[in-house]
Design an enzyme around this catalytic site. Sequence first.
Site, mmCIF file in Angstrom:
data_model
loop_
_atom_site.group_PDB
_atom_site.id
_atom_site.type_symbol
_atom_site.label_atom_id
_atom_site.label_comp_id
_atom_site.label_asym_id
_atom_site.label_seq_id
_atom_site.Cartn_x
_atom_site.Cartn_y
_atom_site.Cartn_z
ATOM 1 N N ARG A 120 5.456 0.104 -7.857
ATOM 2 C CA ARG A 120 4.132 -0.416 -8.245
ATOM 3 C C ARG A 120 4.166 -1.149 -9.586
ATOM 4 O O ARG A 120 4.901 -0.778 -10.504
ATOM 5 C CB ARG A 120 3.129 0.743 -8.331
ATOM 6 C CG ARG A 120 2.895 1.421 -6.994
ATOM 7 C CD ARG A 120 2.005 2.659 -7.119
ATOM 8 N NE ARG A 120 1.710 3.190 -5.801
ATOM 9 C CZ ARG A 120 2.485 4.060 -5.143
ATOM 10 N NH1 ARG A 120 3.600 4.507 -5.701
ATOM 11 N NH2 ARG A 120 2.144 4.480 -3.940
ATOM 12 N N HIS A 145 5.595 -2.939 -3.889
ATOM 13 C CA HIS A 145 6.745 -3.403 -3.106
ATOM 14 C C HIS A 145 6.751 -4.915 -2.874
ATOM 15 O O HIS A 145 7.046 -5.393 -1.780
ATOM 16 C CB HIS A 145 6.810 -2.661 -1.773
ATOM 17 C CG HIS A 145 7.145 -1.211 -1.899
ATOM 18 N ND1 HIS A 145 7.830 -0.690 -2.979
ATOM 19 C CD2 HIS A 145 6.883 -0.152 -1.072
ATOM 20 C CE1 HIS A 145 7.985 0.623 -2.808
ATOM 21 N NE2 HIS A 145 7.415 0.964 -1.672
ATOM 22 N N HIS A 216 14.118 1.254 1.711
ATOM 23 C CA HIS A 216 13.041 2.204 1.993
ATOM 24 C C HIS A 216 13.292 2.947 3.313
ATOM 25 O O HIS A 216 12.398 3.032 4.158
ATOM 26 C CB HIS A 216 11.701 1.480 2.023
ATOM 27 C CG HIS A 216 10.546 2.322 1.589
ATOM 28 N ND1 HIS A 216 10.243 3.532 2.181
ATOM 29 C CD2 HIS A 216 9.612 2.133 0.617
ATOM 30 C CE1 HIS A 216 9.164 4.033 1.605
ATOM 31 N NE2 HIS A 216 8.769 3.206 0.644
ATOM 32 N N ASP A 288 5.695 11.767 -4.935
ATOM 33 C CA ASP A 288 5.779 10.315 -4.862
ATOM 34 C C ASP A 288 6.007 9.821 -6.277
ATOM 35 O O ASP A 288 5.181 9.114 -6.855
ATOM 36 C CB ASP A 288 4.500 9.723 -4.255
ATOM 37 C CG ASP A 288 4.661 8.255 -3.863
ATOM 38 O OD1 ASP A 288 5.767 7.712 -4.042
ATOM 39 O OD2 ASP A 288 3.678 7.657 -3.389
ATOM 40 N N GLU A 354 14.494 6.427 -2.976
ATOM 41 C CA GLU A 354 14.591 5.002 -3.284
ATOM 42 C C GLU A 354 15.232 4.823 -4.658
ATOM 43 O O GLU A 354 14.598 5.073 -5.684
ATOM 44 C CB GLU A 354 13.201 4.373 -3.247
ATOM 45 C CG GLU A 354 12.463 4.558 -1.928
ATOM 46 C CD GLU A 354 10.958 4.458 -2.095
ATOM 47 O OE1 GLU A 354 10.474 3.386 -2.529
ATOM 48 O OE2 GLU A 354 10.264 5.457 -1.803
#
Length: 389
Positions: A120, A145, A216, A288, A354
Site C-alpha cells: 500500500r 499493488h 502473491h 496482514d 510476500e
Amino acid sequence: MSTTRRAVITGAAAAGLSAAAAAGAPAAHAHGAGHGGGHGGAPRRELFGRLADGTEVHRWTLSNGGTRVKVLSLGGIVQSLELPDRAGRYANVSLGFDTLDPYVTDSPYFGALIGRYGNRIAEGRFTLDGTTYQLPLNDGPNSLHGGDIGFDKRVWEVTPSGRSALVLRYVSPDGEMGYPGTLDVEVTYTVTDDGALRIDYLATTDAPTVVNLTSHIYFNLAGEGSGGVHDHRLRIAASRFTPVGATLIPTGELADVAGTPFDFRRTKAVGRDIRVSHPQVLHGQGFDHNFVLDKGITEEPEPAASVHEPISGRTMDVATTEPGLQFYSGNFLDGTLVGTSGLTYRQGDALCLETQHFPDSPNQPGFPSTVLRPGDTYRSTTVHTFGTR
C-alpha cells in the site's frame, strides 16, 4: 465485494481486459503433463484463454526435481504448484482458478506478480524529487499493488530459458497507473534440480521512479481447497514489525514482536494468536503486516521464514534478498470464490509470504528506500524450497 485484497475490476473492464466468454472453458491439459516427478522436460506451452480484445493468454508448465509449476502469461500468475506429501502423493498447494475469466474479474491477486509497487501507498500519493504523483485509489483511501490495473493484469512476454526456467518481460510506460518513468521489468521463474521455485526480478528505468516487486502466491501446504491454514506451523526470522493504522498503512514505527501475537521467532501455529484482541490483529482482521527481517537487505537470498503442515508433512523454506516480508493470513477470503478444486475459499484458507520492501516506503523516510534511478538496476531474488518431514 470487499476492495481490500480484492482486485478492483471496473478499470480492468474499461480497459478491455475482461476475458472473452470463450475463455471460460477449461484449458486442455498439456500432453504428457503427469505429476511433477523427476527432472521433467522442456517448458510446455498451451492456450489458456483469450481476453476480450482477442489477446491470447498462455499457460506454461515447468517440471523439475519433483515440483511442477504452471505459470500464465497474464500477470505472471502461478496458477498451480504441485508438490508431493511425505507419502509421495501430489497436490496443488497454490490457490487459483481453472479458467481465465475469474483471474480478470474477481481475483484477489492469486499467484500474481505484483508491481509497480507491491503493498500500500497512503492516499495513493508520493513526492519524488519535488514532484507529487497521484496513483489510483483501489483499496479504500490508498493505492494497493500498483493500482487497479497493475502488473497482475498485464500480459507478459514469456520466453523459455533452458530446461526449467521462464523469462517474463513487461515494459511499463511512463505514467502508467500514475508512476513516472518507463520501467523495463524482467522476472525469471526457475524450478531447480532440487525442486525449489526461484524468482529473480530485474528492472531498469529511464526516469526516477519507485519500485517494489513481489509475488502473491496463496499457499496451503495441505492442498488447495483442503480448508484452513491455522494449523500450519510458521516461523519468521523477524524481531520487529511495522504496526499499521486502521487503513493498514504503517505508522512509521518499527515495533518489537516480543510479547505480541506477532512473535514468530519460534515456530508456532498460524492460528494460535490470530483471534487475540490485540489492536493490530483487529486492524488486519488477522495478520496482514510487514515483518522487518533481522537479516536486512542482502546480496544473496538468506532465510526469512519456514512453514510446516503437519498432516501432509510438506514444508517450505523462504529465502530472500529483501528486507521485509508481508505475512497475510487470508483474512478477506469470503466464500465467494471457487478454486481449481471446485470448492470455495473461505477466511484463513491460505497464507501469503510476500517478500518486499516495506509498505508506503515512498512516504516513510525512515524505511529502506524504494527509489530507482536511471543507470541503476533493481534486483531482487526469492527462493521457495520445498520438502517433507
